[in-house]
Design a protein around this motif. Structure first.
Motif, PDB file in Angstrom:
ATOM      1  N   VAL A   2      43.540 -18.306   6.856  1.00 27.14           N
ATOM      2  CA  VAL A   2      42.327 -18.598   7.621  1.00 27.14           C
ATOM      3  C   VAL A   2      41.193 -17.827   6.962  1.00 27.14           C
ATOM      4  O   VAL A   2      41.274 -16.601   6.809  1.00 27.14           O
ATOM      5  CB  VAL A   2      42.475 -18.187   9.089  1.00 27.14           C
ATOM      6  CG1 VAL A   2      41.163 -18.440   9.846  1.00 27.14           C
ATOM      7  CG2 VAL A   2      43.630 -18.928   9.752  1.00 27.14           C
ATOM      8  N   ILE A   3      40.164 -18.537   6.563  1.00 21.96           N
ATOM      9  CA  ILE A   3      39.016 -17.893   5.920  1.00 21.96           C
ATOM     10  C   ILE A   3      38.170 -17.209   6.984  1.00 21.96           C
ATOM     11  O   ILE A   3      37.767 -17.838   7.977  1.00 21.96           O
ATOM     12  CB  ILE A   3      38.179 -18.921   5.146  1.00 21.96           C
ATOM     13  CG1 ILE A   3      39.009 -19.559   4.024  1.00 21.96           C
ATOM     14  CG2 ILE A   3      36.912 -18.284   4.585  1.00 21.96           C
ATOM     15  CD1 ILE A   3      38.306 -20.709   3.331  1.00 21.96           C
ATOM     16  N   VAL A   4      37.923 -15.928   6.799  1.00 16.97           N
ATOM     17  CA  VAL A   4      37.077 -15.166   7.715  1.00 16.97           C
ATOM     18  C   VAL A   4      36.115 -14.307   6.895  1.00 16.97           C
ATOM     19  O   VAL A   4      36.440 -13.901   5.777  1.00 16.97           O
ATOM     20  CB  VAL A   4      37.909 -14.261   8.655  1.00 16.97           C
ATOM     21  CG1 VAL A   4      38.819 -15.080   9.542  1.00 16.97           C
ATOM     22  CG2 VAL A   4      38.716 -13.241   7.877  1.00 16.97           C
ATOM     23  N   PRO A   5      34.951 -14.023   7.418  1.00 15.64           N
ATOM     24  CA  PRO A   5      34.078 -13.078   6.728  1.00 15.64           C
ATOM     25  C   PRO A   5      34.649 -11.677   6.868  1.00 15.64           C
ATOM     26  O   PRO A   5      35.158 -11.309   7.936  1.00 15.64           O
ATOM     27  CB  PRO A   5      32.745 -13.219   7.475  1.00 15.64           C
ATOM     28  CG  PRO A   5      33.137 -13.654   8.857  1.00 15.64           C
ATOM     29  CD  PRO A   5      34.360 -14.512   8.682  1.00 15.64           C
ATOM     30  N   SER A   6      34.567 -10.889   5.810  1.00 14.30           N
ATOM     31  CA  SER A   6      34.947  -9.487   5.957  1.00 14.30           C
ATOM     32  C   SER A   6      33.937  -8.764   6.833  1.00 14.30           C
ATOM     33  O   SER A   6      34.295  -7.831   7.556  1.00 14.30           O
ATOM     34  CB  SER A   6      35.032  -8.796   4.591  1.00 14.30           C
ATOM     35  OG  SER A   6      35.415  -7.444   4.750  1.00 14.30           O
ATOM     36  N   TYR A   7      32.684  -9.219   6.801  1.00 10.49           N
ATOM     37  CA  TYR A   7      31.650  -8.577   7.610  1.00 10.49           C
ATOM     38  C   TYR A   7      31.713  -9.136   9.026  1.00 10.49           C
ATOM     39  O   TYR A   7      30.991 -10.075   9.398  1.00 10.49           O
ATOM     40  CB  TYR A   7      30.271  -8.763   6.993  1.00 10.49           C
ATOM     41  CG  TYR A   7      29.257  -7.779   7.554  1.00 10.49           C
ATOM     42  CD1 TYR A   7      29.455  -6.409   7.399  1.00 10.49           C
ATOM     43  CD2 TYR A   7      28.135  -8.203   8.241  1.00 10.49           C
ATOM     44  CE1 TYR A   7      28.559  -5.488   7.928  1.00 10.49           C
ATOM     45  CE2 TYR A   7      27.228  -7.297   8.755  1.00 10.49           C
ATOM     46  CZ  TYR A   7      27.448  -5.937   8.603  1.00 10.49           C
ATOM     47  OH  TYR A   7      26.563  -5.023   9.132  1.00 10.49           O
ATOM     48  N   THR A   8      32.614  -8.574   9.817  1.00  9.30           N
ATOM     49  CA  THR A   8      32.786  -8.921  11.223  1.00  9.30           C
ATOM     50  C   THR A   8      33.525  -7.780  11.887  1.00  9.30           C
ATOM     51  O   THR A   8      34.017  -6.862  11.226  1.00  9.30           O
ATOM     52  CB  THR A   8      33.572 -10.242  11.372  1.00  9.30           C
ATOM     53  OG1 THR A   8      33.694 -10.565  12.776  1.00  9.30           O
ATOM     54  CG2 THR A   8      34.984 -10.130  10.802  1.00  9.30           C
ATOM     55  N   PHE A   9      33.627  -7.832  13.199  1.00 17.04           N
ATOM     56  CA  PHE A   9      34.423  -6.847  13.910  1.00 17.04           C
ATOM     57  C   PHE A   9      35.899  -7.121  13.635  1.00 17.04           C
ATOM     58  O   PHE A   9      36.317  -8.267  13.449  1.00 17.04           O
ATOM     59  CB  PHE A   9      34.131  -6.933  15.409  1.00 17.04           C
ATOM     60  CG  PHE A   9      34.819  -5.878  16.224  1.00 17.04           C
ATOM     61  CD1 PHE A   9      34.721  -4.542  15.888  1.00 17.04           C
ATOM     62  CD2 PHE A   9      35.566  -6.236  17.336  1.00 17.04           C
ATOM     63  CE1 PHE A   9      35.355  -3.561  16.644  1.00 17.04           C
ATOM     64  CE2 PHE A   9      36.205  -5.271  18.098  1.00 17.04           C
ATOM     65  CZ  PHE A   9      36.107  -3.932  17.753  1.00 17.04           C
ATOM     66  N   VAL A  10      36.699  -6.065  13.634  1.00 19.28           N
ATOM     67  CA  VAL A  10      38.110  -6.190  13.255  1.00 19.28           C
ATOM     68  C   VAL A  10      38.881  -7.131  14.159  1.00 19.28           C
ATOM     69  O   VAL A  10      39.943  -7.647  13.779  1.00 19.28           O
ATOM     70  CB  VAL A  10      38.805  -4.815  13.231  1.00 19.28           C
ATOM     71  CG1 VAL A  10      38.236  -3.936  12.130  1.00 19.28           C
ATOM     72  CG2 VAL A  10      38.712  -4.117  14.598  1.00 19.28           C
ATOM     73  N   ALA A  11      38.390  -7.412  15.355  1.00 19.37           N
ATOM     74  CA  ALA A  11      39.096  -8.313  16.268  1.00 19.37           C
ATOM     75  C   ALA A  11      39.310  -9.688  15.657  1.00 19.37           C
ATOM     76  O   ALA A  11      40.329 -10.341  15.931  1.00 19.37           O
ATOM     77  CB  ALA A  11      38.322  -8.445  17.578  1.00 19.37           C
ATOM     78  N   THR A  12      38.375 -10.155  14.841  1.00 19.74           N
ATOM     79  CA  THR A  12      38.517 -11.473  14.219  1.00 19.74           C
ATOM     80  C   THR A  12      39.778 -11.526  13.369  1.00 19.74           C
ATOM     81  O   THR A  12      40.578 -12.468  13.470  1.00 19.74           O
ATOM     82  CB  THR A  12      37.286 -11.794  13.355  1.00 19.74           C
ATOM     83  OG1 THR A  12      36.084 -11.550  14.091  1.00 19.74           O
ATOM     84  CG2 THR A  12      37.301 -13.252  12.907  1.00 19.74           C
ATOM     85  N   ALA A  13      39.974 -10.530  12.541  1.00 15.34           N
ATOM     86  CA  ALA A  13      41.148 -10.495  11.676  1.00 15.34           C
ATOM     87  C   ALA A  13      42.427 -10.251  12.470  1.00 15.34           C
ATOM     88  O   ALA A  13      43.472 -10.837  12.190  1.00 15.34           O
ATOM     89  CB  ALA A  13      40.974  -9.424  10.603  1.00 15.34           C
ATOM     90  N   HIS A  14      42.355  -9.377  13.463  1.00 13.16           N
ATOM     91  CA  HIS A  14      43.533  -9.126  14.303  1.00 13.16           C
ATOM     92  C   HIS A  14      44.019 -10.415  14.959  1.00 13.16           C
ATOM     93  O   HIS A  14      45.228 -10.662  15.054  1.00 13.16           O
ATOM     94  CB  HIS A  14      43.203  -8.103  15.392  1.00 13.16           C
ATOM     95  CG  HIS A  14      43.246  -6.679  14.936  1.00 13.16           C
ATOM     96  ND1 HIS A  14      44.321  -6.132  14.268  1.00 13.16           N
ATOM     97  CD2 HIS A  14      42.340  -5.674  15.069  1.00 13.16           C
ATOM     98  CE1 HIS A  14      44.085  -4.852  14.016  1.00 13.16           C
ATOM     99  NE2 HIS A  14      42.887  -4.551  14.478  1.00 13.16           N
ATOM    100  N   ALA A  15      43.081 -11.236  15.438  1.00 15.72           N
ATOM    101  CA  ALA A  15      43.455 -12.477  16.112  1.00 15.72           C
ATOM    102  C   ALA A  15      44.187 -13.426  15.166  1.00 15.72           C
ATOM    103  O   ALA A  15      45.157 -14.090  15.552  1.00 15.72           O
ATOM    104  CB  ALA A  15      42.211 -13.160  16.683  1.00 15.72           C
ATOM    105  N   VAL A  16      43.716 -13.500  13.932  1.00 15.19           N
ATOM    106  CA  VAL A  16      44.352 -14.370  12.939  1.00 15.19           C
ATOM    107  C   VAL A  16      45.803 -13.942  12.723  1.00 15.19           C
ATOM    108  O   VAL A  16      46.727 -14.763  12.739  1.00 15.19           O
ATOM    109  CB  VAL A  16      43.564 -14.340  11.614  1.00 15.19           C
ATOM    110  CG1 VAL A  16      44.332 -15.064  10.512  1.00 15.19           C
ATOM    111  CG2 VAL A  16      42.184 -14.964  11.802  1.00 15.19           C
TER     112      VAL A  16
END
Length: 379
Positions: free
Chosen positions: A94-108
Motif C-alpha cells: 500500500v503506497i503511503v506518504p512517509s510524511y504522515t502520522f505513524v497511525a497510517t502505517a500502523h493501520a496498513v
C-alpha cells in the motif's frame, strides 16, 4: 524568624504562564447532560443505540447524498478495518506518504499489508497522484492500494485520485484524520478522526464516510464480531463499536460546531495577523481562511526547527513536531521499502507545530510571535 533577608523575590517572570502546544476542548458537561439523560431514559448504552444512530445520521448529512457513515473506536481502527474490508491481496503493498502520522502505517500493517513509503510535494506536503503513477513501474512488489493523507486537515486533489483509481485499478482511501471541516465527498472512502485533539472531538473515536454501501456494510460487520443481520459470527472480526456515551458527546459537539468553527477561524486569523512581519513563517495554503483544523503547523527556513524549538521552550512556549521526520525514520517501520524522500526530509527539518487552541487569546499569540522574532533573528 524576623527579618526578610532570606525571602525570595518573586518577579513577574516567575509567574510566566506556560503556553502548551495543544489544549483541546470537548463539549462541557452541561452540553452533554441532556443526551446522557436521554440515554438513561432509553436504558440503551451500546450496540448502536438511538444516540449513536443519530450521531451517524447527522455526520452523514455533512456529505453528499447516499453517504454511509460507520463509526469506530478510533480512526486507526477504521483505516485498518476498511483495508481489510476491501479484501486486498495479503502482503501486497500500500503506497503511503512517509510524511504522515505513524497511525497510517500502523493501520496498513495491522490489515496484513505492507507500507511502501513515497515522497510528498514540498509545497502542499501531500502525496500526489502523478508521483504514484510515475513510481508504479519501480514498485517493490504487487501494489493493491494507495492512501493519500490530508495534511493536518488540508484537502488533497480528489479528482486526481479518482482518475488514478480509474486508470490503475488501485484502491484509494483518504486518510482524512484531521479533515473534519473539509471532508464532504465520499466517492473516495475517507477516514476521519474524532480524537480529543481534533476540531470535532469526542475523546476517542473515528468514522468512515463512503458512498459504497457494500463497503460500509463490510466495515460495520468487522466492527461488531462479524455479525450481519443475526448474532452468528459470519466472518472473523473484532469489537470496535462506539458506545452511547461517545454518541452523546458527538451530538453535543455537533450542536456547537458552527460556533466552534467560527472560534477556530478567529484564532487562526489572529495567528496569521501576528505573523504579518515574519515572512519566514509560512502557513499552509488556506489555513484559517478557507478551512480550519486543530493545529497550527508552519514551515520555517530549512534546518531551523531545532533552534526555534529551543528558543520557544526557553520562553515556556510549547511546540510539537506532529509528524517528526517521517514514518520511515521510526524503528517500527525500518524493514519496509521507501523511495528517495528529499521533500519529506526537508519538511522534517522545517515544519513545526506552534501552540494552538480554539480559545487562545491575543496575549498568548503575542508571546508566540515575539519569541519567534527572537528565534529567527538569531539565525
Amino acid at each position: 524568624m524576623g527579618g526578610r533577608s532570606g525571602a525570595v523575590r518573586l518577579t513577574p517572570e516567575v509567574f510566566r504562564e506556560i503556553v502548551p502546544a495543544a489544549r483541546p476542548r470537548l463539549p462541557g458537561a452541561d452540553a452533554v447532560l441532556p443526551y446522557l439523560r436521554r440515554m438513561d431514559e432509553a436504558r440503551s448504552y451500546s450496540n448502536f443505540g438511538p444516540l449513536l444512530t443519530a450521531f451517524e445520521a447527522r455526520l452523514a448529512e455533512r456529505f453528499e447524498t447516499g453517504t454511509r457513515i460507520v463509526t469506530c473506536v478510533n480512526a486507526t481502527q477504521v483505516l485498518t478495518l476498511t483495508l481489510q474490508a476491501l479484501d486486498l491481496p495479503a502482503d501486497s503493498f500500500v503506497i503511503v506518504p512517509s510524511y504522515t502520522f505513524v497511525a497510517t502505517a500502523h493501520a496498513v500493517i495491522a490489515a496484513g499489508l505492507k507500507p511502501w513509503f513515497v515522497d510528498v510535494d514540498i509545497d502542499d506536503w501531500m502525496l500526489q497522484p502523478d508521483t504514484v503513477r510515475a513510481g508504479l513501474a519501480a514498485a517493490p512488489g504487487p501494489v493493491s492500494a494507495v492512501i493519500p493523507v490530508a495534511a493536518f486537515g488540508a484537502m488533497p486533489d480528489l479528482d486526481g485520485w479518482k482518475a488514478l483509481r480509474r486508470d490503475t485499478g488501485l484502491a484509494v482511501i483518504l486518510d482524512g484524520a484531521a479533515a473534519f471541516d473539509q471532508a464532504r465527498q465520499s466517492d473516495i472512502p475517507v477516514v476521519v478522526s474524532l480524537h480529543a485533539t481534533k476540531v470535532l472531538g469526542i475523546g476517542e473515536g473515528g468514522f468512515l464516510a463512503t458512498g459504497d454501501e457494500d463497503l460500509a456494510a463490510r466495515v460495520r460487520q468487522l466492527t461488531t464480531f462479524g455479525f450481519r443481520g443475526s448474532r452468528a459470527a459470519q466472518i472473523v472480526a473484532t469489537n470496535a463499536k462506539l458506545s452511547e456515551y461517545a454518541g452523546a458527546v458527538g451530538l453535543a459537539a455537533l450542536d456547537n460546531w458552527d460556533s466552534d468553527r467560527l472560534q477556530y477561524l478567529r484564532t487562526s486569523r489572529l495567528m496569521r495577523a501576528a505573523m504579518t512581519y515574519l515572512p519566514e513563517v509560512r502557513f499552509q495554503a488556506g489555513w484559517g481562511v478557507d478551512w480550519v483544523t486543530s493545529v497550527c503547523s508552519v514551515r520555517l527556513p530549512d534546518g531551523t526547527t531545532d533552534h526555534v524549538e529551543q528558543t520557544l521552550a526557553a520562553a515556556d512556549i510549547g511546540t510539537r513536531r506532529w509528524w517528526d521526520q517521517g514514518c520511515h525514520t521510526n524503528t517500527a517501520f525500518a524493514g519496509y521499502p521507501c523511495d528517495a524522500l528529499p521533500a519529506t526530509e526537508r519538511l522534517g527539518q522545517s515544519v513545526i507545530g506552534l501552540p494552538f487552541a480554539i480559545d487562545m487569546d491575543e496575549r498568548q499569540i503575542s508571546r508566540i510571535s515575539g519569541a519567534l522574532v527572537t528565534a529567527l533573528a538569531g539565525l
